[in-house]
Structures are given as C-alpha cells and as structure tokens.
Design an enzyme around this catalytic site. Structure first.
Site: not given
Ligand SMILES: Cc1cc2nc3c(=O)[nH]c(=O)nc-3n(C[C@H](O)[C@H](O)[C@H](O)COP(=O)(O)OP(=O)(O)OC[C@H]3O[C@@H](n4cnc5c(N)ncnc54)[C@H](O)[C@@H]3O)c2cc1C
Length: 397
Positions: A128, A160, A257, A352-353, A377
C-alpha cells in the site's frame, strides 16, 4: 500447498494445545492493560518465536514448522480469541516468506528463509502507498537499474504492519512505470533495513510514524520512505527477474486471506463466548436475559455465524493445501468470517447492555478490532468481486 515433510495432525494438535495454555496463563491476564496502553508486546513476540510461529508455514527444509494451512488457521483463530493483534506479527512476515519460498532463487531461499523462520529477521509486506491500496498497479515507488546488478529505490509506503519495528519488507515496486499492462512493470524486492550479516544500516531506508489506530493495538502499522535506497538483484530481487512482482504479491494474498478469515473466526467466537456467559449471569425481569427470546435469537445467529465461518476457513485451507486454485474459497472465507466477526462483536456489545460500551469488558476491544478484518488483505468489496469473477470463470454458460 501442504508440506510433504510437515508435522502430523497429532503434532499440530499438540502445538495448538500448548499455545492455548500459554494464551490462558500468560496472555489473557495482561491483554486489557497492554491493549489499552498500546504496548508493544515484546515478551509475547519472543514466546511466539520459541513456538516457531515465525516459520509456521515455511518448509522444514528451510527451518520452518511446515504446518498445514488448516493447522495454521486453527492457531490463528485460537490466538485471535485472546488477542488478535498477536497474529499480525507473523501474518505479513509469513506472506513475505511465502513469496521467497514460492518465487525466490535457490540462493535467496537458502539465504532468507532460515533467518525468517527463526524470527531473527521479522518482516512485513509493503504494497500500500499513500495514493492507494486497492489499485495496486498504480503504485509509484520506483526501482531504477543503476548497474548490472544494482537498483536504487525511491518512494513511500504506508500502513505497513511490522514496517517500523520489523527488519525487512517484501517491497512491491515499479521497475518499468511505462509498461502495459501495468502489472508487467512491477517487481518484488526483499528490502532489509540493515545488512543481515554485519548489522550495518543501509542508507536510504527511513521509517516514519506509527499510525494511530482505532483498534489492532500493540502492533505497529506505519510509514516507510525510500530515497536512493540501493539493493543488489542477486540477493534482493525475488526470482532474479523483473516484471513478476504483482503476480507474486497476489499469490501470497491467498494465504493472507485465510489468515484474516481465521482471525475473523477467533473474534466471532470470542464475542459468542462473552455473550453466552454474560447472558446467563445477567438477570432482568426475574430471569437470566438468555431466557428472553430477543437475546436467544441473537445467540443463535452468532453461533451459526461462528460455525459457518469455521467451515469456510477449513474449506479454503483444504483447497490451498491440496494445491488447488483457492482465490474464490479464500475470498468467501475472508468475506464471510470477517463480516461475522463484525456482526458478532456488535451483538455481543448489545447483549452486554451498558457494560458492552465499557473498557472494563473485552467486547469493546472486539468491536474495535473487527472492522480492520473487513479492510485489510483486500477489502470485502474486492473479495466479492473476486468471488463473482471466479464463479463466472468456473461456470461458463
Ligand atoms: C491497520 C492496517 C494495517 C494494514 N497493513 C498493511 C500491510 O501490512 N501492508 C500493506 O501493504 N497494506 C496494509 N494495509 C493497507 C490495506 O491493505 C489498505 O488499506 C486496503 O487494501 C484498502 O486500500 P485503501 O486504504 O487505499 O483504500 P482504497 O483503495 O482507496 O479504497 C477505498 C474504498 O473504495 C473501495 N474500492 C476501491 N476500488 C474499488 C473497485 N474497483 N470496486 C469496488 N470498490 C472499490 C474499497 O473497497 C474501499 O471501500 C493496512 C491497513 C490497515 C488499516
């Protein structure tokens, strides 16, 4: 794939049992305090190293436990019942390891995997970027060839997990930003912060903030910055070839996953356990609330969701262990089990209210942890798209 030289089912059960005892004795009494303090659980990480969990799915040939995916998923679910954050320390680490084991050169496997399996180097997966996570092919971090065997990497990653505290990252980059289709221009590097032999830090790899989070406390999810960070191809460019990074990242995500789905099982199960116990102890109108039909409906739905999630995870793990294509099965398990975790967490809170809203009870933690599972993921929106595409591909009209 299952490891031919992996442990027997009895051995896997014995390990699960040992881990269960440790969770009950050492982890459970400390979780509330540590989670609320967002404390980095270094002693628990060391214990998980001793259990071999940083090599859980790495082949014994390279120093790992070689667990079946089904056995691994049961451990992940059990740990998540107690504290989901602990599974995060080895999840992305094992994705990075899997990329090396599946796609690395012989030299890379022998060099990296024993270090990963022992936990000597704990790692992360860096996909990401600030510009986006779902549309991975739009990443901008760039590895430029600067000699026969050397690359200079510049760019940034965000969110990350294990990136700030860990020692290395499976780093997805662009080696050819002009390539069409875009994924052909993507490559995967094993990117350590320091030379594993000398311990000398590499220039150009900087960690940023640990991002503040709603839940998933204790573990770091943070920013990484690269500026002319130099790596050689022989040791670091996975497989020694450019253009396969997107495929490598995707192939590791099936296992990721299943891990996240198993966390969903653990969180959903814990929510049920807490709700069941509370509903039998709390009385209103002269009887335990478990005897009110409105609560019974909730408990029945929660238990059904737990069992369905367990079966979907077993189904996905079996397909994965048999070496079958399992993106649809892993997607179904991830989608269903994580939504089950979210629904069970909020139902446990309602049962749990007012106390469900209190930081003195564990259900508020489940409620804060569960939503991440629907995002990480691959979001659950994307899971449904993956499932539908595979449904059509496997059932042509
Ligand atoms: C606590 C935490 C830990 C994480 N750890 C890691 C890690 O270790 N390594 C890593 O690489 N990443 C990590 N991530 C990142 C995570 O994988 C991403 O946040 C996630 O893949 C979504 O990407 P985004 O946040 O950029 O959302 P976006 O890609 O901007 O998506 C925003 C919304 O649009 C929807 N959307 C986007 N494209 C489409 C489409 N084509 N069709 C329908 N809906 C769509 C998405 O489902 C979402 O609801 C982590 C995130 C969190 C919050």
């Amino acid at each position: 794939m299952a490891h031919a030289d992996g442990p027997s089912q009895d051995d896997e059960r014995a390990l699960l049992d040992e881990i269960g005892k440790w969770l009950t004795r050492d982890v459970e009494p400390n979780v509330m305090r540590m989670e609320h303090a967002d404390e980095y659980p270094i002693a628990f990480i060391e214990r998980m190293k001793e259990f071999g969990l940083f090599g859980a799915t790495i082949s014994p040939e390279f120093g790992g436990l070689g667990l079946s995916t089904a056995g691994y998923a049961r451990i992940v679910a059990r740990i998540s019942e107690t504290w989901m954050s602990l599974t995060g320390f080895f999840n992305t680490h094992l994705l990075m390891s899997r990329i090396v084991e599946m796609h690395g050169t012989e030299h890379q496997k022998r060099y990296w995997l024993p270090r990963f399996a022992s936990g000597e180097i704990r790692g992360a997966i860096g996909l990401t970027e600030p510009g986006g996570g779902t549309d991975l092919q739009s990443i901008r971090t760039r590895a430029k060839k600067i000699g026969n065997d050397r690359y200079a990497i510049s760019g940034s990653k965000t969110w990350i997990t294990n990136g700030v505290e860990g020692g290395a990252v499976g780093l997805l980059v662009k080696t050819d930003p002009e390539a069409e289709p875009r994924h052909r221009g993507m490559s995967m590097f094993i990117a350590p912060k320091a030379d594993p032999e000398t311990g000398i830090a590499y220039k150009g790899f900087r960690t940023g903030r640990k991002l503040p989070k709603l839940g998933y406390k204790g573990i770091d999810s943070g920013e990484l910055f690269f500026e002319d960070y130099e790596l050689d191809a022989e040791r670091h460019l996975v497989g020694g070839i450019e253009g396969r990074g997107f495929h490598m990242a995707m192939s590791s995500l099936e296992l990721g996953r299943i891990n996240v789905a198993a966390r969903g099982v653990g969180v959903a199960r814990r929510a049920l356990t807490e709700a069941l116990a509370y509903a039998q102890g709390r009385e209103t109108f002269g009887k335990p609330i478990a005897e009110h039909q409105a609560i019974q409906l909730k408990l029945a739905e929660m238990a059904t969701r737990v069992r369905a999630s367990e079966l979907l995870v077993e189904d996905a793990a079996a397909a994965f262990d048999a070496g079958r294509r399992s993106d649809m099965e892993a997607g179904m398990a991830k989608y269903f089990a994580t939504e089950a975790a979210l629904e069970n967490a909020i139902e446990a809170m309602r049962i749990h209210g007012g106390y469900g809203y209190s930081r003195d009870f564990p259900v508020e933690r489940l409620y804060r942890d569960a939503p991440l599972l629907c995002i990480g993921e691959g979001t659950n929106e994307m899971q449904r798209i993956v499932i539908a595409r595979q449904l059509v591909a496997r059932n042509p009209a």
